[in-house]
Design an enzyme around this catalytic site. Structure first.
Site, PDB file in Angstrom:
ATOM      1  N   ALA A  65      56.123  31.467 -25.600  1.00 17.24           N
ATOM      2  CA  ALA A  65      55.520  32.340 -24.597  1.00 17.24           C
ATOM      3  C   ALA A  65      54.354  31.573 -23.972  1.00 17.24           C
ATOM      4  O   ALA A  65      53.797  30.668 -24.600  1.00 17.24           O
ATOM      5  CB  ALA A  65      55.019  33.605 -25.266  1.00 17.24           C
ATOM      6  N   GLY A 110      58.644  31.741 -28.684  1.00 16.83           N
ATOM      7  CA  GLY A 110      59.506  32.549 -27.825  1.00 16.83           C
ATOM      8  C   GLY A 110      60.749  31.803 -27.348  1.00 16.83           C
ATOM      9  O   GLY A 110      61.772  32.420 -27.032  1.00 16.83           O
ATOM     10  N   GLU A 113      63.169  32.154 -30.076  1.00 20.87           N
ATOM     11  CA  GLU A 113      63.605  33.565 -30.071  1.00 20.87           C
ATOM     12  C   GLU A 113      64.647  33.803 -28.968  1.00 20.87           C
ATOM     13  O   GLU A 113      65.622  34.523 -29.166  1.00 20.87           O
ATOM     14  CB  GLU A 113      62.385  34.474 -29.889  1.00 20.87           C
ATOM     15  CG  GLU A 113      61.466  34.423 -31.098  1.00 20.87           C
ATOM     16  CD  GLU A 113      60.155  35.166 -30.883  1.00 20.87           C
ATOM     17  OE1 GLU A 113      59.350  34.714 -30.046  1.00 20.87           O
ATOM     18  OE2 GLU A 113      59.942  36.190 -31.534  1.00 20.87           O
ATOM     19  N   GLU A 133      53.838  30.345 -34.315  1.00 21.21           N
ATOM     20  CA  GLU A 133      52.869  31.397 -33.969  1.00 21.21           C
ATOM     21  C   GLU A 133      51.679  31.487 -34.918  1.00 21.21           C
ATOM     22  O   GLU A 133      50.555  31.732 -34.489  1.00 21.21           O
ATOM     23  CB  GLU A 133      53.573  32.770 -33.900  1.00 21.21           C
ATOM     24  CG  GLU A 133      54.455  32.959 -32.674  1.00 21.21           C
ATOM     25  CD  GLU A 133      55.867  32.417 -32.843  1.00 21.21           C
ATOM     26  OE1 GLU A 133      56.134  31.702 -33.828  1.00 21.21           O
ATOM     27  OE2 GLU A 133      56.702  32.730 -31.981  1.00 21.21           O
TER      28      GLU A 133
END
Ligand code: CO8
Length: 257
Positions: A65, A110, A113, A133
Site C-alpha cells: 500500500a 498489499g 495480498e 507491515e
C-alpha cells in the site's frame, strides 16, 4: 474510465493488466482502487473474456500500500481503507474466469495480498515476497493475515508475518505461495500459455470448478462435497457444456462451447 495507473491490453480472450506507477514501486493508492473497481466492472460485462493476467511495471509487482498516502490516516480511516481494499481484492478473486498473477518483482504487503487474490501465481526468478507491515508498526489490512495462512499454512504464514522476512522465488515455491518459477523473460509467455490453456476449456466448467473449490475450502468436507455434487449436475443435460464436451470427445473432435 480514464486509466492512469492500470494499463489494460486485451487480446482475444485474455486481458493483461499492468500496474504502472514504477517510480513508487507500483504502491497501491486510492486511485489504484478506483481504477481496479472500474476494470473489474468492465471485465464482468465482457462475456468473451476467459482469463486475466495481472503484473507490475518495472522492478516491482507491487511494493505494498502507498505508505505516503496512508501515513496520516486516523484509526477510522485506516479501517475504512482496509475494508475498501478487501472489497476490491475479493471481487477480483471472485471473478468467474481465471485470474493469474505474473509476479515480476517485489510483491510486498498489499502487493502480496493482491497476488494472493489471484487463482495462482507464476513468479520470475527475480521476485521477492513478504509481509513487511510489522516493520512499519502495522499488520496487513487487505486480508493478508487470512489469505496467507490459508495458502501456506499457519506456521509459514506467521513466520512471514512476524519476521517481515523477504523471501525469494525458490522459497515461495517451496511453501506453495507460487506455483511455478521461470526466468524473467519467460514470465509473460508462460502466463499467456497457461491462460490460453484455460481459455480452451469449457467456460462454465472453469467458472464452476473455481467457485466450488473456493467456496468449498471454507466448508466442512461433507458440505463442500454436496456443493460439488449440485454443481456437477448443472453441467449435464441437453445443450449443456458437459454434453458437448463428452460428445466431442467420443466423436474425436474439438468441443464447440
Ligand atoms: N509506498 C509508497 N512508496 C513506496 C513504497 C510504498 N509501499 N515502496 C516503495 N516506494 C517508493 C520509495 O519511497 C521510493 O520513492 P522515492 O524515489 O521518491 O524516494 C521509490 O518507491 C523507490 O523505492 P526505494 O528507493 O526504496 O527502492 P529500493 O530498490 O531501494 O527498495 C523496496 C525497494 C525493498 C520495495 C523498498 O522500496 C521497500 O521496502 N518498500 C516498502 C515495502 C513495504 O513496507 N510495503 C508494505 C506497505 S504497508 C502495506 O502494504 C499494508 C497493506 C494493508 C493496508 C491496509 C489499509 C489500512
Amino acid at each position: 474510465m480514464d486509466y492512469k495507473i492500470l494499463k489494460i491490453e486485451k487480446t482475444d480472450e485474455i486481458a493483461v493488466v499492468t500496474i504502472s506507477r514504477p517510480k513508487a514501486m507500483n504502491a497501491l493508492n486510492t486511485r489504484f482502487f478506483d481504477e481496479m473497481d472500474a476494470a473489474i466492472a468492465q471485465f464482468k460485462k465482457d462475456k468473451a473474456l476467459r482469463a486475466i493476467i495481472i503484473t507490475g511495471d518495472g522492478k516491482a509487482f507491487v511494493a505494498g500500500a502507498d505508505i505516503a498516502e496512508m501515513k496520516d490516516k486516523t484509526a477510522e480511516e485506516g479501517s475504512n481503507f482496509s475494508r475498501r481494499g478487501q472489497r476490491t481484492f475479493a471481487s477480483f478473486a471472485d471473478l468467474d474466469i481465471a485470474v493469474i498473477a505474473a509476479i515480476n518483482g517485489f510483491a510486498l504487503g498489499g502487493g502480496l495480498e493482491l497476488a494472493m487474490g489471484a487463482d495462482f501465481r507464476i513468479s520470475s526468478t527475480k521476485a521477492k515476497f513478504g509481509q513487511p507491515e510489522v516493520s512499519l508498526g502495522l499488520i496487513p489490512g487487505f486480508a493478508g493475515t487470512q489469505r496467507l495462512s490459508r495458502l501456506v499454512g499457519k506456521a509459514d504464514a506467521l513466520y512471514l508475518l512476524m519476521t517481515a522476512d523477504m523471501i525469494g522465488a525458490a522459497d515461495a515455491l517451496r511453501i506453495g505461495l507460487v506455483q511455478q518459477v521461470v526466468e524473467p523473460e519467460e514470465l509473460m509467455e508462460t502466463c499467456l500459455k497457461i491462460a490460453k490453456i484455460i481459455a480452451s476449456k469449457g467456460p462454465k466448467a472453469i467458472a464452476k470448478v473455481k467457485a466450488v473449490t473456493r467456496l468449498g475450502s471454507e466448508m466442512h468436507l461433507a458440505q463442500g462435497s454436496e456443493l460439488e455434487a449440485q454443481e456437477f449436475g448443472t453441467l449435464f443435460g441437453e445443450g449443456s457444456e458437459g454434453a458437448e464436451g463428452m460428445t466431442a470427445f467420443l466423436e474425436k473432435r474439438k468441443p464447440n462451447w
